[in-house]
Design a protein around this motif. Sequence first.
Motif, PDB file in Angstrom:
ATOM      1  N   GLY A 132       5.864  11.132 -18.502  1.00  0.00           N
ATOM      2  CA  GLY A 132       6.866   9.952 -18.384  1.00  0.00           C
ATOM      3  C   GLY A 132       6.302   9.219 -17.206  1.00  0.00           C
ATOM      4  N   ALA A 133       7.093   8.671 -16.330  1.00  0.00           N
ATOM      5  CA  ALA A 133       5.957   7.969 -15.063  1.00  0.00           C
ATOM      6  C   ALA A 133       5.062   8.810 -13.847  1.00  0.00           C
ATOM      7  CB  ALA A 133       7.219   6.833 -14.570  1.00  0.00           C
ATOM      8  N   PRO A 134       5.090   8.048 -13.199  1.00  0.00           N
ATOM      9  CA  PRO A 134       3.971   9.203 -12.062  1.00  0.00           C
ATOM     10  C   PRO A 134       4.800   9.646 -10.877  1.00  0.00           C
ATOM     11  CG  PRO A 134       3.236   6.997 -11.879  1.00  0.00           C
ATOM     12  CD  PRO A 134       3.817   7.304 -13.473  1.00  0.00           C
ATOM     13  N   ASN A 135       5.827  10.185 -11.652  1.00  0.00           N
ATOM     14  CA  ASN A 135       6.634  11.124  -9.915  1.00  0.00           C
ATOM     15  C   ASN A 135       6.480  12.379  -9.992  1.00  0.00           C
ATOM     16  OD1 ASN A 135       9.060   8.844 -10.867  1.00  0.00           O
ATOM     17  ND2 ASN A 135       9.300   9.591 -12.495  1.00  0.00           N
ATOM     18  N   MET A 136       7.049  12.435  -8.114  1.00  0.00           N
ATOM     19  CA  MET A 136       6.833  13.826  -7.862  1.00  0.00           C
ATOM     20  C   MET A 136       8.215  14.997  -9.036  1.00  0.00           C
ATOM     21  SD  MET A 136       6.534  12.884  -4.211  1.00  0.00           S
ATOM     22  CE  MET A 136       6.621  14.585  -3.554  1.00  0.00           C
ATOM     23  N   TRP A 137       7.943  16.382  -8.531  1.00  0.00           N
ATOM     24  CA  TRP A 137       8.527  17.194  -8.816  1.00  0.00           C
ATOM     25  C   TRP A 137       8.180  18.892  -8.460  1.00  0.00           C
ATOM     26  CZ3 TRP A 137      10.046  18.293 -14.643  1.00  0.00           C
ATOM     27  CH2 TRP A 137       9.766  17.160 -15.804  1.00  0.00           C
ATOM     28  N   VAL A 138       9.174  19.253  -8.401  1.00  0.00           N
ATOM     29  CA  VAL A 138       8.922  20.987  -7.788  1.00  0.00           C
ATOM     30  C   VAL A 138       8.778  21.982  -8.734  1.00  0.00           C
ATOM     31  CG1 VAL A 138      10.314  22.520  -6.790  1.00  0.00           C
ATOM     32  CG2 VAL A 138      10.299  19.506  -5.993  1.00  0.00           C
ATOM     33  N   ALA A 139       7.323  23.025  -8.453  1.00  0.00           N
ATOM     34  CA  ALA A 139       7.550  23.922  -9.065  1.00  0.00           C
ATOM     35  C   ALA A 139       7.512  24.612  -8.595  1.00  0.00           C
ATOM     36  CB  ALA A 139       6.470  23.697  -9.529  1.00  0.00           C
ATOM     37  N   TYR A 140       8.558  26.345  -8.547  1.00  0.00           N
ATOM     38  CA  TYR A 140       8.287  27.801  -8.166  1.00  0.00           C
ATOM     39  C   TYR A 140       7.427  28.700  -8.561  1.00  0.00           C
ATOM     40  CZ  TYR A 140      12.484  25.546  -5.937  1.00  0.00           C
ATOM     41  OH  TYR A 140      12.493  24.810  -5.559  1.00  0.00           O
ATOM     42  N   SER A 141       6.680  30.083  -7.761  1.00  0.00           N
ATOM     43  CA  SER A 141       6.381  30.628  -8.257  1.00  0.00           C
ATOM     44  C   SER A 141       6.211  31.788  -7.561  1.00  0.00           C
ATOM     45  CB  SER A 141       4.903  30.078  -7.964  1.00  0.00           C
ATOM     46  OG  SER A 141       3.779  31.535  -7.584  1.00  0.00           O
ATOM     47  N   PRO A 142       6.308  33.136  -7.880  1.00  0.00           N
ATOM     48  CA  PRO A 142       6.685  35.095  -7.264  1.00  0.00           C
ATOM     49  C   PRO A 142       5.111  34.870  -6.754  1.00  0.00           C
ATOM     50  CG  PRO A 142       6.420  34.752  -9.897  1.00  0.00           C
ATOM     51  CD  PRO A 142       6.189  33.786  -9.485  1.00  0.00           C
ATOM     52  N   ASP A 143       4.176  34.384  -6.772  1.00  0.00           N
ATOM     53  CA  ASP A 143       2.943  35.125  -5.878  1.00  0.00           C
ATOM     54  C   ASP A 143       1.638  34.042  -6.067  1.00  0.00           C
ATOM     55  OD1 ASP A 143       2.550  34.370  -8.845  1.00  0.00           O
ATOM     56  OD2 ASP A 143       1.988  35.939  -9.732  1.00  0.00           O
ATOM     57  N   LEU A 144       2.428  32.739  -6.108  1.00  0.00           N
ATOM     58  CA  LEU A 144       1.245  31.520  -5.484  1.00  0.00           C
ATOM     59  C   LEU A 144      -0.091  31.625  -6.721  1.00  0.00           C
ATOM     60  CD1 LEU A 144       0.573  32.310  -1.903  1.00  0.00           C
ATOM     61  CD2 LEU A 144       1.701  30.151  -3.541  1.00  0.00           C
ATOM     62  N   LEU A 145       0.450  32.225  -8.140  1.00  0.00           N
ATOM     63  CA  LEU A 145      -0.689  32.216  -8.506  1.00  0.00           C
ATOM     64  C   LEU A 145       0.030  31.198 -10.393  1.00  0.00           C
ATOM     65  CD1 LEU A 145      -2.425  35.210  -8.492  1.00  0.00           C
ATOM     66  CD2 LEU A 145      -3.102  32.668  -8.351  1.00  0.00           C
ATOM     67  N   CYS A 146       1.667  31.887 -10.699  1.00  0.00           N
ATOM     68  CA  CYS A 146       2.074  31.599 -12.068  1.00  0.00           C
ATOM     69  C   CYS A 146       3.051  30.789 -11.858  1.00  0.00           C
ATOM     70  CB  CYS A 146       2.393  32.797 -12.777  1.00  0.00           C
ATOM     71  SG  CYS A 146       1.178  34.339 -13.326  1.00  0.00           S
ATOM     72  N   TRP A 147       2.539  29.640 -12.108  1.00  0.00           N
ATOM     73  CA  TRP A 147       3.836  28.599 -11.796  1.00  0.00           C
ATOM     74  C   TRP A 147       4.586  28.085 -12.695  1.00  0.00           C
ATOM     75  CZ3 TRP A 147       4.378  26.824  -6.336  1.00  0.00           C
ATOM     76  CH2 TRP A 147       4.211  27.523  -5.763  1.00  0.00           C
ATOM     77  N   GLY A 148       6.091  27.797 -12.482  1.00  0.00           N
ATOM     78  CA  GLY A 148       7.152  27.409 -13.310  1.00  0.00           C
ATOM     79  C   GLY A 148       8.011  26.919 -12.603  1.00  0.00           C
ATOM     80  N   ASP A 149       9.245  26.831 -14.018  1.00  0.00           N
ATOM     81  CA  ASP A 149      10.597  26.567 -13.097  1.00  0.00           C
ATOM     82  C   ASP A 149      10.335  24.999 -12.268  1.00  0.00           C
ATOM     83  OD1 ASP A 149      13.534  26.447 -12.307  1.00  0.00           O
ATOM     84  OD2 ASP A 149      13.010  27.889 -10.995  1.00  0.00           O
ATOM     85  N   HIS A 150       9.764  24.400 -13.215  1.00  0.00           N
ATOM     86  CA  HIS A 150       9.460  22.828 -12.737  1.00  0.00           C
ATOM     87  C   HIS A 150      11.154  21.880 -13.054  1.00  0.00           C
ATOM     88  CE1 HIS A 150       5.264  23.306 -13.114  1.00  0.00           C
ATOM     89  NE2 HIS A 150       5.815  23.911 -14.138  1.00  0.00           N
ATOM     90  N   HIS A 151      11.324  21.166 -11.996  1.00  0.00           N
ATOM     91  CA  HIS A 151      12.418  20.073 -11.382  1.00  0.00           C
ATOM     92  C   HIS A 151      11.947  19.143 -11.328  1.00  0.00           C
ATOM     93  CE1 HIS A 151      15.112  23.395 -11.966  1.00  0.00           C
ATOM     94  NE2 HIS A 151      14.123  24.148 -11.249  1.00  0.00           N
ATOM     95  N   PHE A 152      12.000  17.851 -12.185  1.00  0.00           N
ATOM     96  CA  PHE A 152      12.436  16.553 -11.473  1.00  0.00           C
ATOM     97  C   PHE A 152      12.446  16.609 -10.009  1.00  0.00           C
ATOM     98  CE2 PHE A 152      13.992  11.854 -10.558  1.00  0.00           C
ATOM     99  CZ  PHE A 152      13.006  11.493 -10.793  1.00  0.00           C
ATOM    100  N   LEU A 153      11.775  16.170  -9.183  1.00  0.00           N
ATOM    101  CA  LEU A 153      12.778  15.606  -7.604  1.00  0.00           C
ATOM    102  C   LEU A 153      12.301  14.801  -7.145  1.00  0.00           C
ATOM    103  CD1 LEU A 153      12.902  17.149  -4.884  1.00  0.00           C
ATOM    104  CD2 LEU A 153      10.088  15.880  -4.288  1.00  0.00           C
ATOM    105  N   MET A 154      11.666  13.433  -7.230  1.00  0.00           N
ATOM    106  CA  MET A 154      11.995  11.872  -6.591  1.00  0.00           C
ATOM    107  C   MET A 154      11.333  11.104  -7.870  1.00  0.00           C
ATOM    108  SD  MET A 154      11.242  11.743  -3.535  1.00  0.00           S
ATOM    109  CE  MET A 154       9.831  10.757  -2.782  1.00  0.00           C
ATOM    110  N   GLY A 155      11.584   9.070  -8.381  1.00  0.00           N
ATOM    111  CA  GLY A 155      10.797   9.059  -9.122  1.00  0.00           C
ATOM    112  C   GLY A 155      10.298   7.031  -7.845  1.00  0.00           C
ATOM    113  N   VAL A 156       9.306   6.956  -9.066  1.00  0.00           N
ATOM    114  CA  VAL A 156       9.039   5.538  -8.566  1.00  0.00           C
ATOM    115  C   VAL A 156      10.164   4.560  -8.549  1.00  0.00           C
ATOM    116  CG1 VAL A 156       6.264   5.788  -9.262  1.00  0.00           C
ATOM    117  CG2 VAL A 156       8.559   4.637 -10.684  1.00  0.00           C
ATOM    118  N   GLN A 157      10.459   4.073  -7.202  1.00  0.00           N
ATOM    119  CA  GLN A 157      11.549   2.497  -7.176  1.00  0.00           C
ATOM    120  C   GLN A 157      10.386   1.023  -7.700  1.00  0.00           C
ATOM    121  OE1 GLN A 157      14.004   3.927  -3.812  1.00  0.00           O
ATOM    122  NE2 GLN A 157      11.509   4.485  -3.033  1.00  0.00           N
ATOM    123  N   PRO A 158      10.839   1.166  -8.643  1.00  0.00           N
ATOM    124  CA  PRO A 158      10.744  -0.340  -9.283  1.00  0.00           C
ATOM    125  C   PRO A 158      10.976  -0.805  -8.184  1.00  0.00           C
ATOM    126  CG  PRO A 158      11.653   0.664 -11.148  1.00  0.00           C
ATOM    127  CD  PRO A 158      11.858   1.578  -9.622  1.00  0.00           C
ATOM    128  N   GLY A 159       9.874  -2.327  -8.355  1.00  0.00           N
ATOM    129  CA  GLY A 159      10.151  -3.800  -7.650  1.00  0.00           C
ATOM    130  C   GLY A 159       9.592  -3.159  -5.679  1.00  0.00           C
TER     131      GLY A 159
END
Length: 174
Positions: free
Chosen positions: A41-68
């Motif tokens: 989708g749009a170039p938005n910010m997400w949050v991801a999690y890792s148990p060990d700094l190597l394997c990343w997952g559990d991605h969640h949308f954080l916030m998006g661009v603001q039109p105008g």
Amino acid sequence: FKTYRKRGIIFCPENLDVCIFPGKINGRYAALTRPVPKTMGAPNMWVAYSPDLLCWGDHHFLMGVQPGKWDSGRIGGGAIPIKTDRGWLTIYHGATKNDVYCLGVVLLDLDDPRQVIARGAEPILKPEAAYETSGFMKNVVFTCGALHDGDIVSVYYGASDEVMARADFSMKEI
């Protein structure tokens, strides 16, 4: 760093602006990411999690661009979030659709950085000086790092993709 070990790609190859939180949050590492728009989708910010700094997952949308608004084209992390008693102070970059880059702030929940507490309506830094408005990439200020000492937040940023600069802000004002 005195030594390092190359590990290869740890995030999806089409991911930009990764910024890892300092230390674990509820037993896991967290990072701000920006998946490339053609797959997410749009170039938005997400949050991801890792148990060990190597394997990343559990991605969640954080916030998006603001039109105008000043961050209508794309947004992304940069400086490592600063832990405060009110939440994670995060200085991020945003750009218009015409590629004018500014810096903004968002406050994220300490225990759940997927939760936005507050987001600044206006940028805290925008290109104004000659070294920010002309050069290789005109009209660009891009956060690279930040230090917090008492009431002062020193933000290190790239300007026009040619030079580095520093701007100091009052934590109370932010």
